[in-house]
Design an enzyme around this catalytic site. Sequence first.
Site, PDB file in Angstrom:
ATOM      1  N   GLN A  12       1.141   1.318  -0.649  1.00  0.00           N
ATOM      2  CA  GLN A  12       0.212   2.121   0.147  1.00  0.00           C
ATOM      3  C   GLN A  12      -0.888   2.736  -0.710  1.00  0.00           C
ATOM      4  OE1 GLN A  12       3.542   4.733   1.450  1.00  0.00           O
ATOM      5  NE2 GLN A  12       2.073   6.410   1.213  1.00  0.00           N
ATOM      6  N   HIS A  55       7.050  19.755   2.785  1.00  0.00           N
ATOM      7  CA  HIS A  55       8.215  18.866   2.848  1.00  0.00           C
ATOM      8  C   HIS A  55       9.475  19.633   3.237  1.00  0.00           C
ATOM      9  CE1 HIS A  55       5.745  16.595  -0.273  1.00  0.00           C
ATOM     10  NE2 HIS A  55       5.919  15.698   0.673  1.00  0.00           N
ATOM     11  N   GLU A  88       2.435  16.844  10.436  1.00  0.00           N
ATOM     12  CA  GLU A  88       1.177  16.568  11.126  1.00  0.00           C
ATOM     13  C   GLU A  88      -0.014  16.573  10.188  1.00  0.00           C
ATOM     14  OE1 GLU A  88       0.809  19.342  14.332  1.00  0.00           O
ATOM     15  OE2 GLU A  88       2.177  18.218  15.628  1.00  0.00           O
ATOM     16  N   SER A 120      -0.124  19.923  -0.089  1.00  0.00           N
ATOM     17  CA  SER A 120      -0.104  18.503  -0.411  1.00  0.00           C
ATOM     18  C   SER A 120       0.330  18.336  -1.849  1.00  0.00           C
ATOM     19  CB  SER A 120      -1.498  17.887  -0.216  1.00  0.00           C
ATOM     20  OG  SER A 120      -1.553  16.574  -0.742  1.00  0.00           O
TER      21      SER A 120
END
Length: 281
Positions: A63, A39, A150, A187
């Site tokens: 989501q 990030h 990406e 992540s």
Amino acid sequence: MTPPIIRALSELRDDVYAWKSAGESVAVVPTMGALHQGHLSLVRAAKEGCDRVIVTIFINPKQFNNPEDYENYPRTEEEDARKLAAFEVDAVYVPDGAQMYPDGFATTVSVAGITDGLCGAHRPGHFDGVATIVTKLFTQTMADRAYFGEKDYQQLQVVTRLAKDLDLPIEVVGCPTIREEDGLAMSSRNLHLSDRSRTYAPEFNAAMEEVAEGLRKGQAFDALKAAAIARIERAGFTEVEYLDLRAADTLEVLETPSRPARLLAAAWLAGVRLIDNIAVN
């Protein structure tokens, strides 16, 4: 200094109007918090590309197709703000659910085709939630550029497509995946890996790199895929949802990297879903 946290859309809009009236460009970095170096690399790119930077933090319930996954998603707002202090971002926008989805909210943004496979096939409704919240954030922030990693490659393509199709006055900028030293893609979900599982996790990327190298040498994808899945499962992963070779622009299924391509995969390790992708040219 810790950047200002803005929770009301009216306050955010006042700031953005002032910046734009002064001729300044505005970037937005949409996140769900639990910020890591991936990030922060987007924030760094945004700082280099625009005069003003807004980082949004909103854990979007629309989501998540699994309510438990939504409840367990890391929430680290104070720590996130401290991490952003070093970048001198101009605003951290943290709206609540009632502001993003008020009573009577009845609109969904849906992108067809590019959402059909990969994560779209395994997470029903996920990309409708992504497209809807991103459209709202684009219009709320009135940003000139938006920065996405990406690592979530299908998401990047979905967001790029919706901005183009809806004639939104914003440039979507894709930035390279940031990895740990052992190759694991950074992540927020990695926080859920136990110490033991974390030692096995790099096998996911290593197996993908082996496939990519084989493809570059002209080897058959089916055999490479089977060997990679076996390797990932031996490392302790309980399920490989997909390991696909796709066109980099349209995500069309490919048998060989006859055009710019991406190897994309998703797999489960100790209850944590990991995704990754590698360029294959």
